[in-house]
Design an enzyme around this catalytic site. Structure first.
Site, PDB file in Angstrom:
ATOM      1  CB  ILE A   1      -0.949  -0.058   1.210  1.00 25.35           C
ATOM      2  CG1 ILE A   1      -1.970  -1.196   1.001  1.00 25.35           C
ATOM      3  CG2 ILE A   1      -1.645   1.264   1.455  1.00 25.35           C
ATOM      4  CD1 ILE A   1      -2.587  -1.740   2.258  1.00 25.35           C
ATOM      5  CG  ASP A   2       4.394   3.322   2.588  1.00 20.47           C
ATOM      6  OD1 ASP A   2       3.751   4.376   2.433  1.00 20.47           O
ATOM      7  OD2 ASP A   2       5.365   3.232   3.350  1.00 20.47           O
ATOM      8  CG  ASP A   3       6.709   0.500  -2.626  1.00 21.74           C
ATOM      9  OD1 ASP A   3       7.576   1.030  -3.319  1.00 21.74           O
ATOM     10  OD2 ASP A   3       6.951  -0.135  -1.597  1.00 21.74           O
TER      11      ASP A   3
END
Length: 674
Positions: free
Chosen positions: A413-415
């Protein structure tokens, strides 16, 4: 510990570019439109010059295909376990062994121990593994550095006090009894997702490691080591002294007794069920092997998967194992021809999106060839197949991005949030393709929102506390609950798309506001620590329209100003995860100074003294080539247990901060009086 001195992506731990790095030489021409703030022109001009030099340096490190990748430095357990794997499989070679040993020796502390981060205290398990690896390399127990290491280990309780993973490695060679390890039955593979402690209760990194380890533990292999390790026991005749059991009515007591029951089950297990479990585990592993031969793009699952499949009869020249071993070789960085360091992972997608954001925010035109190439490469990396995340979200279409070159099973989710933020800054020649990719990524990220309104890294609602209580899980995080930094990046992404009033965004904002510490800071899960968390959250909140005068923003500003170092920079030691006295305290670093500046700038503090001092610190500590030194580890794998030095952090974040100081917030933002 030997400090790293070069900030170049692809540079080895001693500053020499690795073989995987190819450079291009495209000059940076960021806009130098004067800032409209009242900050003194001298500081502004200094920032402009520093940003221009940093941009030139970063551009020169871009791969012709469009990506950036800095070395990902962790600790010597990666190198030690690589040698242990080679010993177990019988594939040692003199050059690799000598080169790995040279790196391991270079990281030893004066007291004989090995730390897990630069400047940190000695770590028992890391020291045991490093010592054993050096013995495999031919170092004798009588050598001064070895004698000091073994004495340090004995003073801290010997091998018996090392973590479970270390003792598993030793059990492979008969240096520890399998019977004295927690039981991990392969039948776990059959537990449905609604049963506690099923494999999907664990975070993706733990899940990928546990499944192959159940196969290893079922076989309990012993390939006797070439020497004894009596010198690492407090009493060689009693290597595993008894410990008092916790009370039965405690969770620790319950799970310890459950482990004893599982040991009993091993003696009476149904053989057909065990065979079926081993077969199912092997199928699960093979189905998740990536195109490059690795598993999840990280070293531990790959190492244990190779061992597990080999124990099940897969020969080393079998295509699955051959590809797996080849992938591990690609994790090797050679700082020079005689030294070899193993990366736990590789971070090209993460590095590329952060570099793109940094260059764009520093004024590089949106259609600059470097940004267009980077965007094209990121578009090619979008994942359009279903992975393990679909266990919790079976109806959600794919569309995320992973951290590594190859990791289609585990986008994160962060990337995905940061890639979308990067793509929004680029004028790509195929805008329809870019728009479609962004829409897919946003839809996937929104669909991965947890019930509490926040976001974890890889899975939705991966919040069960039971896995952390298992005797087996005595190292690092094994679950993936939502975190402030990841949630902030998703919220910032949604705001950049004009979705700041969307229900998903508002729930994320509410969660973030509720998670603010009494001090005014936010905890940093994936970066060190409260400075990272605060540097992530404040820009997200202000991007959603919270004014700089909002009480949460003012508390964050006050906290950041209170922990600024006398030299003008910011730093926070990794021990802040365990000890309050280290919170917001540590030697100034380029990346952490940048995180603090990003928060202050977003809060409308552009004209403040703290910002001016921070900007000047970055300019004054910049090297002649436009980079910064940063031997400190400012990345987090597992709080308290596994730390990371991302060699590109020292470049991308300072450039982003300097760019925003000169040019303002990328999508607009409040000023102090808003």
């Amino acid at each position: 510990m030997t400090a790293t001195t070069d900030g170049s992506p692809g540079a080895g731990a001693h500053g020499t570019p690795s073989a995987s790095t190819t450079t291009t030489t495209t000059s940076a021409t960021p806009s130098t439109t004067p800032s409209t703030t009242t900050t003194g022109s001298t500081t502004r001009q200094t920032a402009e010059r520093a940003a221009r030099r940093a941009a030139d340096h970063l551009l020169a490190r871009q791969h012709p295909d469009g990506w950036w990748k800095g070395d990902l430095e962790t600790n010597v357990t990666m190198d030690a376990e690589d040698l242990l794997l080679r010993q177990f499989l019988g594939i040692q070679d003199d050059r690799t062994t000598a080169a790995a040993a040279r790196w391991i020796r270079s990281q030893q502390r004066d007291d004989g121990a090995w730390p897990t981060f630069h400047g940190g205290p000695g770590d028992l398990s890391a020291t045991v593994e490093a010592y054993v690896a050096l013995r495999l390399a031919g170092d004798t127990p009588e050598a001064p550095w070895m004698a000091s290491a073994s004495a340090w280990v004995r003073e801290r309780g010997g091998i018996a006090r090392a973590r479970v993973f270390t003792r598993i490695w030793l059990a492979l060679f008969g240096w520890w009894r399998w019977e004295d390890l927690p039981e991990l039955p392969p039948e776990l593979i059959f537990l449905p997702k609604w049963v506690p402690l099923n494999i999907y209760s664990f975070g993706q990194w733990a899940r990928q490691t546990i499944v192959p380890l159940t196969i290893v533990a079922a076989h309990r292999p012993v390939r006797p080591g070439p020497f004894a390790l009596d010198e690492l026991h407090t009493d060689p005749l009693l290597p595993n002294p008894p410990r008092p059991r916790p009370p039965f009515n405690s969770w620790d007591g319950f799970f310890q007794r459950l482990d004893r029951a599982l040991h009993g089950y091993r003696r009476i297990q149904l053989r057909p069920l065990r065979r079926a479990a081993l077969k199912a585990g092997a199928r699960w592993i093979i189905e998740r092997q990536e195109d490059d031969g690795c598993w999840g793009g990280i070293q531990p699952p790959a190492v244990y998967s190779v061992i597990a499949l080999n124990l099940l009869g897969y020969a080393l020249d079998h295509p699955v194992l051959k590809a797996g071993l080849d992938s591990l070789d690609r994790f090797a960085v050679w700082p020079d021809e005689d030294t070899r360091m193993i990366e736990a992972c590789q971070s090209p997608v993460w590095d590329t999106c952060l570099a793109t954001i940094a260059l764009a925010d520093a004024g590089l035109p949106a259609d600059h060839p470097a940004l267009v190439r980077a965007a094209g490469w990121m578009l090619d990396e979008q994942i359009t197949k279903t992975g393990d995340w679909a266990v919790q979200r079976p109806q959600l279409p794919p569309g995320g991005w992973a951290f590594e070159f190859h990791n289609d099973n585990y986008p994160d989710i962060d990337d995905t949030a940061e890639v979308v933020l990067a793509l929004l800054r680029v004028n790509h020649p195929d805008p329809a393709r870019l728009r479609t990719a962004v829409e897919r990524g946003v839809r996937w990220n929104i669909g991965m929102q947890s019930k509490n309104g926040a976001w974890g890294a890889f899975d939705a609602d991966n919040t069960s506390t039971f896995p952390n209580r298992l005797p087996f899980c005595d190292f690092g995080e094994v679950i993936d609950p939502p975190s402030a930094d990841v949630t902030a990046h998703v919220v910032e992404m949604l705001a950049a798309l004009g979705l700041e009033h969307d229900e998903h965004t508002r729930r994320g904002i509410d969660w973030l506001l509720a998670e603010q510490e009494p001090s005014g800071a936010w905890f940093g899960r994936w970066g060190v620590n409260y400075i990272y968390g605060t540097g992530s959250v404040v820009p997200a909140l202000t991007a959603c329209g919270l004014p700089g005068s909002h009480p949460a923003i003012r508390r964050a500003v006050t906290w950041l100003e209170s922990v600024q170092n006398e030299d003008g920079g910011w730093g926070e030691d990794l021990r802040s995860y365990s000890s309050e006295e280290w919170i917001g305290r540590g030697a100034s670093t380029a990346s952490q100074t940048a995180w603090a500046l990003l928060a202050l700038l977003a809060a409308g503090e552009r004209d403040g003294q703290a910002v001016e001092r921070g900007v000047r610190w970055l300019a004054e500590t910049q090297k002649d080539d436009g980079s910064w030194d940063e031997p400190q580890f400012t990345g987090t794998g597992f709080p308290r247990d596994f730390s990371i030095n991302y060699h590109l952090y020292r470049m991308v974040f300072p450039l982003t901060a300097l760019g925003r100081y000169v040019h303002g917030e990328p999508f607009g933002g409040p000023r102090k009086g808003d």
